[in-house]
Motif scaffolding. Structure first.
Motif, PDB file in Angstrom:
ATOM      1  N   LEU A 180     -16.013   6.441  11.986  1.00 50.04           N
ATOM      2  CA  LEU A 180     -16.037   7.810  12.489  1.00 50.04           C
ATOM      3  C   LEU A 180     -17.263   8.576  11.995  1.00 50.04           C
ATOM      4  N   ALA A 181     -17.741   8.181  10.833  1.00 52.99           N
ATOM      5  CA  ALA A 181     -18.899   8.838  10.215  1.00 52.99           C
ATOM      6  C   ALA A 181     -19.490   7.849   9.233  1.00 52.99           C
ATOM      7  N   PRO A 182     -20.694   8.077   8.735  1.00 55.11           N
ATOM      8  CA  PRO A 182     -21.312   7.127   7.798  1.00 55.11           C
ATOM      9  C   PRO A 182     -20.428   6.796   6.596  1.00 55.11           C
ATOM     10  N   THR A 183     -19.608   7.756   6.164  1.00 56.09           N
ATOM     11  CA  THR A 183     -18.778   7.506   4.978  1.00 56.09           C
ATOM     12  C   THR A 183     -17.289   7.519   5.307  1.00 56.09           C
ATOM     13  N   VAL A 184     -16.934   7.400   6.572  1.00 52.23           N
ATOM     14  CA  VAL A 184     -15.521   7.473   6.954  1.00 52.23           C
ATOM     15  C   VAL A 184     -15.212   6.381   7.981  1.00 52.23           C
ATOM     16  N   LEU A 185     -14.134   5.595   7.717  1.00 51.08           N
ATOM     17  CA  LEU A 185     -13.600   4.616   8.663  1.00 51.08           C
ATOM     18  C   LEU A 185     -12.133   4.961   8.920  1.00 51.08           C
ATOM     19  N   ILE A 186     -11.642   4.599  10.099  1.00 52.44           N
ATOM     20  CA  ILE A 186     -10.233   4.765  10.406  1.00 52.44           C
ATOM     21  C   ILE A 186      -9.648   3.391  10.686  1.00 52.44           C
ATOM     22  N   SER A 187      -8.412   3.177  10.243  1.00 50.10           N
ATOM     23  CA  SER A 187      -7.748   1.880  10.422  1.00 50.10           C
ATOM     24  C   SER A 187      -6.485   2.055  11.251  1.00 50.10           C
ATOM     25  N   ARG A 188      -6.231   1.072  12.127  1.00 48.98           N
ATOM     26  CA  ARG A 188      -4.996   1.123  12.912  1.00 48.98           C
ATOM     27  C   ARG A 188      -3.808   0.583  12.117  1.00 48.98           C
ATOM     28  N   SER A 189      -4.048  -0.014  10.954  1.00 47.87           N
ATOM     29  CA  SER A 189      -2.983  -0.600  10.127  1.00 47.87           C
ATOM     30  C   SER A 189      -2.538   0.392   9.060  1.00 47.87           C
ATOM     31  N   PRO A 190      -1.267   0.287   8.618  1.00 47.60           N
ATOM     32  CA  PRO A 190      -0.772   1.199   7.574  1.00 47.60           C
ATOM     33  C   PRO A 190      -1.591   1.085   6.296  1.00 47.60           C
ATOM     34  N   LEU A 191      -1.433   2.078   5.445  1.00 47.14           N
ATOM     35  CA  LEU A 191      -2.224   2.154   4.206  1.00 47.14           C
ATOM     36  C   LEU A 191      -2.019   0.919   3.335  1.00 47.14           C
ATOM     37  N   ASP A 192      -0.760   0.537   3.091  1.00 48.15           N
ATOM     38  CA  ASP A 192      -0.520  -0.575   2.172  1.00 48.15           C
ATOM     39  C   ASP A 192      -1.065  -1.886   2.718  1.00 48.15           C
ATOM     40  N   ALA A 193      -0.963  -2.097   4.050  1.00 50.17           N
ATOM     41  CA  ALA A 193      -1.500  -3.320   4.642  1.00 50.17           C
ATOM     42  C   ALA A 193      -3.023  -3.342   4.544  1.00 50.17           C
ATOM     43  N   THR A 194      -3.638  -2.194   4.772  1.00 51.14           N
ATOM     44  CA  THR A 194      -5.095  -2.110   4.658  1.00 51.14           C
ATOM     45  C   THR A 194      -5.541  -2.340   3.222  1.00 51.14           C
ATOM     46  N   LEU A 195      -4.817  -1.762   2.284  1.00 46.40           N
ATOM     47  CA  LEU A 195      -5.126  -1.923   0.857  1.00 46.40           C
ATOM     48  C   LEU A 195      -5.052  -3.394   0.462  1.00 46.40           C
ATOM     49  N   ALA A 196      -3.990  -4.072   0.895  1.00 45.73           N
ATOM     50  CA  ALA A 196      -3.808  -5.481   0.536  1.00 45.73           C
ATOM     51  C   ALA A 196      -4.895  -6.354   1.161  1.00 45.73           C
ATOM     52  N   ALA A 197      -5.248  -6.072   2.409  1.00 46.93           N
ATOM     53  CA  ALA A 197      -6.264  -6.885   3.092  1.00 46.93           C
ATOM     54  C   ALA A 197      -7.619  -6.764   2.412  1.00 46.93           C
ATOM     55  N   LEU A 198      -8.011  -5.576   2.013  1.00 49.59           N
ATOM     56  CA  LEU A 198      -9.297  -5.396   1.345  1.00 49.59           C
ATOM     57  C   LEU A 198      -9.309  -6.078  -0.009  1.00 49.59           C
ATOM     58  N   ARG A 199      -8.193  -5.990  -0.722  1.00 50.63           N
ATOM     59  CA  ARG A 199      -8.148  -6.630  -2.038  1.00 50.63           C
ATOM     60  C   ARG A 199      -8.176  -8.147  -1.909  1.00 50.63           C
ATOM     61  N   ALA A 200      -7.573  -8.648  -0.849  1.00 54.94           N
ATOM     62  CA  ALA A 200      -7.583 -10.098  -0.637  1.00 54.94           C
ATOM     63  C   ALA A 200      -8.986 -10.630  -0.397  1.00 54.94           C
ATOM     64  N   GLU A 201      -9.906  -9.762   0.115  1.00 62.06           N
ATOM     65  CA  GLU A 201     -11.291 -10.174   0.361  1.00 62.06           C
ATOM     66  C   GLU A 201     -12.223  -9.845  -0.792  1.00 62.06           C
ATOM     67  N   GLY A 202     -11.636  -9.433  -1.940  1.00 63.16           N
ATOM     68  CA  GLY A 202     -12.445  -9.230  -3.129  1.00 63.16           C
ATOM     69  C   GLY A 202     -12.906  -7.812  -3.371  1.00 63.16           C
ATOM     70  N   TYR A 203     -12.519  -6.887  -2.537  1.00 57.92           N
ATOM     71  CA  TYR A 203     -12.881  -5.498  -2.767  1.00 57.92           C
ATOM     72  C   TYR A 203     -11.877  -4.862  -3.719  1.00 57.92           C
TER      73      TYR A 203
END
Length: 808
Positions: free
Chosen positions: A623-646
Motif C-alpha cells: 500500500l505504501a513503501p513501509t506498509v503491506l496488507i495481508s489477506r491472512s489473519p494476524l497469527d497466520a501471517t506472523l507464523a508464516a514470516l517466522r517460518a521463513e526466518g524473519y
C-alpha cells in the motif's frame, strides 16, 4: 447386655503389649471414634469388611493354615490342625505355632477357654469350599426328617436311637470315624465306589444361585446307594446335585492326603552388596527420577495434556510429553499417575491440568517433591507403568480404571520380599523376586509382563530407587514401615538440593548438574531448548529461543542480566553476540491487526516480503513503501514470516507490542469443596507433603485404656429406656438405621459430626448391596445427603438402607 464373644474374652485376657500388636495390625478397627471396650473392639474386628482388609496382607502359609482351620470347622484342636497340615515334626510344629501366633496378632484366629482354636466368622466364609470340602454332615442334614435319619442309620447297620437329635448325633459319630466310612465303602457297588472316590477329590458341586434352579430328577449312576446311607446328601426339594459331607470326603481321601503348608519362602540367588553401593545407586536413580518428574510436570503446566473421548491420556499425548521432557514412556506414566494421586493434577474439561497445589510443589526442594510422589506410588491402587492390557492393546494413562487392591499388594509384597534378604545381600537377578512376592502376598496382581511375574512392579521400584542393586534401599525400608518423617529424612539425605547455577559454554549450551531449581529451569526454558534431562540437564541456545524470550516481553539487557546471575562463570561471548544479533532483527517488521497490516521503517525489507514466493499464499499487497496488507489473519501471517526466518512482532489495537506470554492452565482440585465454602471451582492450594496418616495413633495407650475399661458397654436402646447416647447424632442415626449395631452407629455419627469420609454397605433401590465411600455428609432424617465417590455426584441415601459402616 450382650454376652461376651470368645474373641472379646480372649482380647480381655491379653497383656497390654499383645493387645497393642493386634491394634497395630488392625488399625481400621481402632479408627475414630475409638472403641470403648474390648467387646466393641471384638465387634469391629469381626466385621466382614475389616477381615477383608486384613486378608490380602497375609502370607501364603497364613492363608493355608486359615483355610485348613475353616475346613475343620472351628472350634478345632491344634493337634487336628497339625495332623491335617502334616506338621507333626518339631520344625514343622514350630512353623505352625509361628503362623498361628501371627494370625492371632491379626485377631483372625485365637484359642478359647477350652484350648480350642476359634476363627473370625468372616474368615471362615472366605472360602466357598475350603480344601475342596463341602459343608459338614450336620449342616447338610438341616431339614431332614427323623424318619429319613432312621432309614440312613438302618442302612448303615446302626440301631437308630429314639429322638431326632440322637439320630443326627449317631450319624455324625459314624461318619466322623474314617475307618467306619471306609468299611461301608468296601461293601458298596463298583459304580458307587467310583462315584464317591471321584467326588472326594473334586471340588463340591454347588446349587444354581441365579434364575430358577434346574431339577435333577435322576441321580448319577450309583448315587442312590450312597444317598440311602448319608454318604451323599440330596437337597430336600431335589434341586441341584447331591453333595458329599466334609467328613466323608476326608475319610475317602485317606490319612496320606494332607492340606498344603509351605512355611518356608522360596529361595533367591543372592549376591553380596555393600550398603554404601545401595545408597549410591538409590541416590542417583531417585535424583534422576525427581528431575524427570519436574520436567514432565513442567511440560504439562505449559500445555495441559488432552484427554481421549474414552478417558485418559492416549499414546500420542504421552509421546509428546516424553519428547518435550526427554523422558521415556514409563517415567511419563509413573509421574502422571503419582502426581494425579497426590493432587498435583486434576481433570479440567477435556484436559488434565496441574492444580494450584502444583505451583507450591514446584517451589519445593527435589527431596520434598520426590517424597510426595514416592508416597503416592506406595498407596496407588493400580500399576502405573503398565502400558498394555492382556490382549496387547495400548492402555491410556489416567484412565480412571477401577481400584486394583492386587496392585497395591504386589508393591507391598515386593518390599516384604526384599526385606527378607540378609543384610549386605541383594538378589542377583531381581526378576527372581517374583515367586517370593507371590509367597508374601498371594492376593497380589501377578500380571505377566515380558513373561515374568511382577516384572512391572519390580521395574517401578528400581526407577524410584526403592530397590537398588537387588536390595531394599533406605527409601524402601522407611516406605515399608510407614514412617513419613524418617522417609523425609532419607529423601533429604540421598537427594541433593536443587541447583541454582548453570555452566554456560561457548558452544551455546547450558549444563545443570542435578535437579535445576524452579527459577533456573523456567529461565532456561524461556530462552533455550532443553536437549537432555537426568542427573545432568542440557539446554541449547538458539536464535529461535532468544526470539521466544523477546516475544514474551523480555529485553536483551534483561535476558543478559538474568543469565549472568545464574552463570557459574562469565557469560560466554558467543551467547552475548547471539542475544544482541537476535535482538537487532527482532521487531524490524510489525504486523497490525486488520486481517492484517504489515508496516516497518525499511522500505526495502517490506518490498522483499511482498516479492517473497513462499509468502505468496498470504496475499501480501503493498500500500505504501513501509506498509503491506495481508489477506491472512494476524497469527497466520506472523507464523508464516517466522517460518521463513524473519522476526516480526505483533501489535495490539493500540499500536503497542503484543506480549506473547500465556498463563499456565490450572485445574481445580479433584476433592469436592466443603459444604460451607461451596465455590464450585475452589480447590486445594497448599502443596501436598508426606501425609502423616495415622502416625499419631498410639496402640499402646489405646490398649491400656481398653483393658482398664469395663469388659462390655451395653448397647443403648432409645425406645426402651436403655443407656444414653453420647451425641444427638448417634440417637438420630440409631432411630432410623435400626439394623446397624451400636459401634457402626457411633462411627457413622462421628463421620457426620466431624466431616470425615466413611465407607458404607448400602442396599440400592434395585435390592443390590453396594459399597459406597461418602464424604461431606449432612443428616436430613430419614435421609443422609452426601457426596458419593462411586457416582462422583451429590446423592441422597436412606438411613434404613445402610447395612454396615467401615472407616475409609
Amino acid at each position: 447386655m450382650k454376652p461376651r464373644s470368645t474373641l472379646a474374652t480372649w482380647l480381655g485376657g491379653l497383656d497390654g503389649s499383645r493387645l497393642a500388636r493386634v491394634l497395630e495390625r488392625r488399625r481400621d478397627a481402632a479408627a475414630a471414634p475409638e472403641p470403648r471396650s474390648v467387646g466393641e473392639l471384638a465387634e469391629r474386628l469381626q466385621r466382614p469388611g475389616s477381615v477383608a482388609l486384613a486378608l490380602p496382607r497375609l502370607a501364603r502359609p497364613h492363608l493355608q493354615v486359615a483355610e485348613a482351620l475353616a475346613a475343620l470347622r472351628a472350634p478345632a484342636s491344634r493337634d487336628a490342625l497339625a495332623e491335617l497340615l502334616e506338621a507333626a515334626d518339631d520344625e514343622a510344629a514350630r512353623e505352625l505355632d509361628a503362623v498361628l501366633e501371627a494370625l492371632a496378632d491379626h485377631a483372625l484366629v485365637w484359642f478359647d477357654g477350652a484350648g480350642k482354636l476359634r476363627m473370625a466368622g468372616a474368615l471362615r466364609h472366605a472360602w466357598d469350599a475350603p480344601l475342596g470340602l463341602d459343608a459338614p454332615l450336620e449342616e447338610l442334614l438341616t431339614g431332614t426328617t427323623s424318619d429319613e435319619l432312621r432309614d440312613m442309620l438302618a442302612a448303615l447297620g446302626v440301631k437308630p436311637p429314639g429322638t431326632k437329635s440322637q439320630r443326627l448325633a449317631a450319624l455324625a459319630e459314624h461318619h466322623g470315624d474314617p475307618e467306619r466310612v471306609l468299611s461301608v465303602l468296601a461293601e458298596a457297588p463298583a459304580a458307587t465306589r467310583k462315584l464317591l472316590e471321584d467326588r472326594a477329590g473334586a471340588r463340591p458341586a454347588r446349587f444354581i444361585t441365579s434364575g430358577s434352579p434346574d431339577p435333577d430328577p435322576e441321580p448319577e449312576p450309583g448315587a442312590r446307594w450312597a444317598l440311602d446311607r448319608g454318604l451323599l446328601i440330596e437337597d430336600r426339594h431335589r434341586y441341584g446335585p447331591a453333595r458329599m459331607p466334609a467328613e466323608v470326603a476326608l475319610a475317602l481321601r485317606g490319612p496320606g492326603r494332607h492340606a498344603p503348608f509351605q512355611p518356608v519362602p522360596p529361595s533367591v540367588e543372592r549376591v553380596s552388596v555393600a550398603p554404601v553401593d545401595v545408597d549410591r545407586e538409590a541416590s542417583a536413580v531417585a535424583s534422576t527420577f525427581a528431575a524427570g518428574a519436574a520436567s514432565v510436570l513442567s511440560v504439562c503446566s505449559t500445555t495441559a495434556p488432552a484427554r481421549l473421548r474414552s478417558g485418559g491420556i492416549g499414546a500420542r499425548e504421552l509421546a509428546r510429553i516424553g519428547k518435550a521432557a526427554h523422558a521415556d514412556d514409563a517415567v511419563v506414566r509413573l509421574v502422571l499417575e503419582t502426581a494425579y494421586a497426590a493432587g498435583l493434577m486434576a481433570r479440567n474439561g477435556d484436559h488434565v491440568a496441574p492444580t494450584g497445589a502444583y505451583d507450591a510443589w514446584a517451589e519445593q526442594e527435589p527431596s520434598e517433591q520426590f517424597a510426595v510422589l514416592l508416597q503416592a506410588w506406595w498407596n496407588l491402587a493400580l500399576t502405573p507403568t503398565r502400558a498394555r492390557d492382556e490382549d496387547g492393546k495400548a492402555l491410556p494413562a489416567l484412565s480412571g480404571a477401577p481400584p486394583c487392591n492386587g496392585c497395591v499388594q504386589a508393591r507391598h509384597g515386593l518390599l516384604a520380599a526384599a526385606a527378607r534378604l540378609p543384610a549386605g545381600h541383594g538378589a542377583r537377578v531381581t526378576a527372581d523376586l517374583g515367586p517370593l512376592i507371590a509367597w508374601h502376598r498371594p492376593f497380589a496382581d501377578c500380571s505377566l509382563q515380558e513373561d515374568t511375574p511382577f516384572a512391572t512392579v519390580i521395574r517401578e521400584a528400581e526407577l524410584l530407587g526403592v530397590l537398588a542393586r537387588g536390595a531394599l534401599s533406605a527409601l524402601g525400608i522407611h516406605l515399608r514401615t510407614g514412617d513419613p518423617e524418617a522417609l523425609g529424612v532419607e529423601c533429604r539425605r540421598l537427594l541433593p538440593s536443587a541447583t541454582a547455577t548453570a555452566r554456560l559454554g561457548a558452544d551455546l549450551t547450558a549444563v545443570v548438574t542435578g535437579t535445576p531449581s524452579t527459577r533456573l529451569a523456567a529461565l532456561l526454558d524461556s530462552v533455550a531448548d532443553r536437549e537432555t534431562s537426568g542427573t545432568a540437564s542440557v539446554w541449547r541456545f538458539s536464535a529461535a529461543g532468544v526470539r521466544r524470550a523477546l516475544d514474551a516481553g523480555h529485553t536483551p539487557e534483561g535476558i543478559t542480566a538474568d543469565l549472568a546471575a545464574v552463570a557459574a562463570g562469565p557469560l560466554p561471548q558467543p551467547l552475548s553476540y547471539l542475544i544482541a544479533d537476535t535482538a537487532r532483527g527482532h521487531g524490524r517488521v510489525r504486523i497490525a491487526p486488520a486481517a492484517c497490516v504489515l508496516h516497518g521503517d525499511e522500505p526495502a525489507l517490506l518490498a522483499e516480503l511482498a516479492a517473497h514466493r513462499k509468502l505468496a499464499k498470504l496475499g501480501l499487497r503493498r500500500l505504501a513503501p513501509t506498509v503491506l496488507i495481508s489477506r491472512s489473519p494476524l497469527d497466520a501471517t506472523l507464523a508464516a514470516l517466522r517460518a521463513e526466518g524473519y522476526a516480526p512482532v505483533a501489535e495490539t489495537d493500540e499500536g503497542t507490542v503484543r506480549i506473547e506470554k500465556t498463563r499456565p492452565r490450572r485445574a481445580a482440585a479433584a476433592v469436592p469443596a466443603p459444604r460451607g465454602s461451596r465455590a464450585r471451582g475452589a480447590g486445594r492450594t497448599a502443596a501436598p507433603s508426606l501425609a502423616k496418616g495415622s502416625a499419631d495413633f498410639d496402640p499402646s495407650a489405646l490398649a491400656t485404656r481398653l483393658l482398664a475399661a469395663p469388659a462390655t458397654i451395653p448397647d443403648p436402646a432409645p425406645f426402651e429406656g436403655g443407656a444414653p447416647f453420647a451425641t444427638d447424632t448417634e440417637e438420630i442415626v440409631a432411630g432410623w438405621a435400626k439394623q446397624l449395631p451400636y459401634t457402626d452407629v457411633r462411627q457413622l455419627a462421628h463421620a457426620i459430626d466431624t466431616g470425615q469420609a466413611i465407607t458404607v454397605e448400602y442396599v440400592a433401590a434395585s435390592g443390590n448391596l453396594t459399597v459406597r465411600t461418602l464424604s461431606r455428609l449432612e443428616l436430613a432424617p430419614p435421609h443422609l445427603e452426601a457426596w458419593c465417590h462411586l457416582r462422583e455426584d451429590e446423592r441422597v441415601f436412606t438411613l434404613s438402607r445402610v447395612h454396615g459402616v467401615m472407616p475409609t
